[in-house]
Design a protein around this motif. Structure first.
Motif, mmCIF file in Angstrom:
data_model
loop_
_atom_site.group_PDB
_atom_site.id
_atom_site.type_symbol
_atom_site.label_atom_id
_atom_site.label_comp_id
_atom_site.label_asym_id
_atom_site.label_seq_id
_atom_site.Cartn_x
_atom_site.Cartn_y
_atom_site.Cartn_z
ATOM 1 N N MET B 1 0.846 -1.184 0.000
ATOM 2 C CA MET B 1 0.000 0.000 0.000
ATOM 3 C C MET B 1 0.888 1.242 0.000
ATOM 4 O O MET B 1 1.749 1.394 0.856
ATOM 5 N N ARG B 2 0.661 2.102 -0.959
ATOM 6 C CA ARG B 2 1.451 3.334 -1.050
ATOM 7 C C ARG B 2 0.518 4.541 -0.953
ATOM 8 O O ARG B 2 -0.540 4.547 -1.592
ATOM 9 N N PRO B 3 0.875 5.546 -0.151
ATOM 10 C CA PRO B 3 -0.034 6.692 -0.018
ATOM 11 C C PRO B 3 -0.173 7.466 -1.334
ATOM 12 O O PRO B 3 0.800 7.629 -2.076
ATOM 13 N N LEU B 4 -1.401 7.922 -1.594
ATOM 14 C CA LEU B 4 -1.629 8.815 -2.735
ATOM 15 C C LEU B 4 -1.248 10.238 -2.358
ATOM 16 O O LEU B 4 -0.986 11.073 -3.225
ATOM 17 N N ILE B 55 -10.540 6.519 1.252
ATOM 18 C CA ILE B 55 -10.083 5.356 2.009
ATOM 19 C C ILE B 55 -8.702 5.715 2.546
ATOM 20 O O ILE B 55 -7.830 6.140 1.787
ATOM 21 N N PHE B 58 -5.694 4.582 9.375
ATOM 22 C CA PHE B 58 -5.755 5.100 10.743
ATOM 23 C C PHE B 58 -4.333 5.074 11.283
ATOM 24 O O PHE B 58 -3.925 4.123 11.951
ATOM 25 N N ILE B 94 -7.902 0.429 8.237
ATOM 26 C CA ILE B 94 -8.449 1.123 7.060
ATOM 27 C C ILE B 94 -9.673 1.924 7.477
ATOM 28 O O ILE B 94 -10.603 1.376 8.068
ATOM 29 N N GLY B 95 -9.670 3.212 7.152
ATOM 30 C CA GLY B 95 -10.822 4.075 7.394
ATOM 31 C C GLY B 95 -11.552 4.366 6.097
ATOM 32 O O GLY B 95 -10.949 4.378 5.016
ATOM 33 N N LEU B 96 -12.853 4.603 6.212
ATOM 34 C CA LEU B 96 -13.711 4.826 5.037
ATOM 35 C C LEU B 96 -14.615 6.011 5.334
ATOM 36 O O LEU B 96 -15.401 5.964 6.284
ATOM 37 N N VAL B 122 -3.649 8.878 2.641
ATOM 38 C CA VAL B 122 -4.802 8.450 1.833
ATOM 39 C C VAL B 122 -4.397 7.262 0.968
ATOM 40 O O VAL B 122 -3.365 7.290 0.298
ATOM 41 N N LEU B 123 -5.206 6.206 0.997
ATOM 42 C CA LEU B 123 -4.902 4.990 0.243
ATOM 43 C C LEU B 123 -5.673 4.901 -1.067
ATOM 44 O O LEU B 123 -5.229 4.267 -2.023
ATOM 45 N N ASP B 124 -6.868 5.490 -1.086
ATOM 46 C CA ASP B 124 -7.652 5.427 -2.326
ATOM 47 C C ASP B 124 -8.702 6.535 -2.312
ATOM 48 O O ASP B 124 -9.133 6.979 -1.241
ATOM 49 N N ILE B 125 -9.076 6.949 -3.513
ATOM 50 C CA ILE B 125 -10.163 7.910 -3.727
ATOM 51 C C ILE B 125 -11.042 7.326 -4.809
ATOM 52 O O ILE B 125 -10.538 6.902 -5.852
#
Lengths: 234, 234
Positions: B1-4, B55, B58, B94-96, B122-125
Motif C-alpha cells: 500500500m502506497r499513499p496517494l 479510504i 488510521f 483502514i478508514g472509510l 490516503v490509500l484510495d479515492i
C-alpha cells in the motif's frame, strides 16, 4: 494488511463478474472469518445491520503499471482519470462494495448483491450506517453521460430445457441480470466479433451465449461436471 | 500500500476529531495527490461528482493488540464486535469516509464533512455512485439503541468576545457541532470529572471547554500563536 478471510462467490472468474454490485442483486457470496480474528466476538452485533461494507483486495489485478487514465467499458473507448472510476486498476488495489447482509452463521457472513470473485481476500468489514453513508442526492458525474449499453437477453430452446432440468429458481434471473449488463470486454464488442460464442462460470454452471446487435442469446447451460466431461482430453 | 497523498485537516489531534464525518458538515480538509500519481490525469473527471469515498490509514492507531470486542463511546460502557463498528482499532487500520467534494484545484481535492486528522495517509479515492452506494433503507443495527449522548453547547462571554475578534463565520457553528457530539473519552465522562477543563485544536484555534451535566460550556478560544505564547516555558 492481513486478510480476514477469503470470499466464496457465485462468480468464479473475471468474465461474467459484474463491474458494480447492484446490477446483479441475486448474486451471492460468503465470507468465513479466519479463527485468529475470533469471529464469535468480532462479528457480534453485526447481524443487526441490513447492509455491510466489504473492503477487499483486487487480487487478480495483474497489471503492475500505473495508468492515470483508464477506459471504463461503459464509456465505449473514451478515457477518464482512474480516481473518477471504480476500476480495479488503481494505485492500491482496494475494492469497496456495499452488500446486503443476509445472515451470519458462526464464523461466516452470507451476503448478496456482490461484484467480487471467488478467492478474493477480505481486508475489512464495516457496518453500513445510512446517516454517514447514504447520499441519495449525490451527482452521478460522467456516468449520466454514458450510453445505455444494456442488452436484451433471450434463451434458446436448449437453454430453457437446461434451466428446467437444474430446477434452480434464481438461475435464469441471475443470468439475465449479468448478460443485460454486457459482460464483454471492449474487444469482443467490436462489430467484427458479433455472434462470437462466449462462456463463463456462474456458481456450478457454465453459461454459453452469444451477442448479436443488442441481444444476448443464451445457447446452453451445463453443470461444471458436464463441462469438464465435454472439454477434458480423453 | 502506497499513499496517494496526505490530508490537511481542520482537525489537528485525535481529541476533538468527530467519530463520524456527517456530524460536523462544516469540517474541511484537503488532499494533495503526489506527483507520481499524475494528478492532472488521474483526477480528471472526478470534479463532476458531488461526493467521494476517501479510504485512508488510521495512522495514529498505537494499539497493536487485536481486540475482538470494543467499547464504542456512544454505547457508554457496553462492548460490541469490532466488525459491527467503525472504530479505528481493527485488524487492518483502514478508514472509510464519504466526503462532500467541494472542488479540485490542480493536484488538490477540497472536501467537507470529514472525520480525519491532519497528516492522515490516503490509500484510495473513488467516486460516490448513489446507485451502488446509497441505501437509505439500511437498518441502523445497535446504533438505534444507543442512548442520546448529545450535549447542549453554550459560549461564555469571553468565548463570544474571542469569536467576534476572529471574524471566522463558521467557527462557532463548527465548535457547536463538535461539542454537541461530546468528544470526551469514557474516562472524562465519569461524574467525578464533571467540570474538568479540556481543550483541542481546530484549524488554527485552541478551543477550551468544560462539561457539566449535559451542557458543554466553551470557556475561551485562542489562536495557536496565543496558545503557544501562553504555554511555552519562559
Amino acid at each position: 494488511m492481513r486478510p480476514l478471510g477469503y470470499i466464496k462467490s457465485c462468480f468464479k472468474e473475471k468474465f461474467g463478474t459484474p463491474r458494480q454490485p447492484h446490477v446483479v442483486p441475486l448474486s451471492s457470496a460468503s465470507i468465513k472469518i479466519l479463527g485468529e480474528w475470533n469471529p464469535k466476538d468480532s462479528l457480534s452485533g453485526l447481524e443487526e445491520f441490513s447492509h455491510v461494507w466489504i473492503i477487499f483486495e483486487f487480487h487478480q489485478n495483474e497489471n503492475k503499471n500505473f495508468n492515470a487514465k483508464i477506459y471504463p467499458p461503459r464509456l465505449n473507448g473514451q478515457s477518464i482519470g482512474v480516481f473518477a472510476t471504480r476500476s480495479p486498476h488503481r494505485p492500491n488495489p482496494i475494492g469497496l462494495t456495499c452488500a446486503k447482509l443476509e445472515r451470519i452463521e458462526g464464523d461466516t457472513l452470507y451476503v448478496s448483491g456482490v461484484d467480487f470473485i471467488e478467492g478474493t481476500p477480505v481486508l475489512d468489514i464495516k457496518p453500513y450506517i445510512a446517516a454517514a453513508d447514504s447520499k441519495p442526492e449525490a451527482s452521478e458525474g460522467w456516468i449520466k453521460r454514458a450510453p445505455d449499453l444494456t442488452l436484451k437477453v433471450e434463451f434458446s430452446e436448449q437453454a430453457r430445457e437446461d434451466l428446467q432440468k437444474f430446477d434452480d429458481k434464481n438461475l435464469q434471473a441471475m443470468i439475465t441480470q449479468i448478460l443485460a449488463n454486457d459482460p464483454r470486454n471492449p474487444m469482443d464488442r467490436e462489430p467484427s466479433r458479433s455472434g462470437k460464442v462466449l462462456g463463463f462460470f456462474l456458481d456450478n454452471y457454465n453459461v454459453v451465449f452469444k451477442v448479436h446487435h443488442r441481444t444476448a442469446l443464451v445457447i446452453n447451460i451445463q453443470t461444471r461436471e458436464e463441462y469438464d466431461r465435454y472439454t477434458q482430453p480423453s
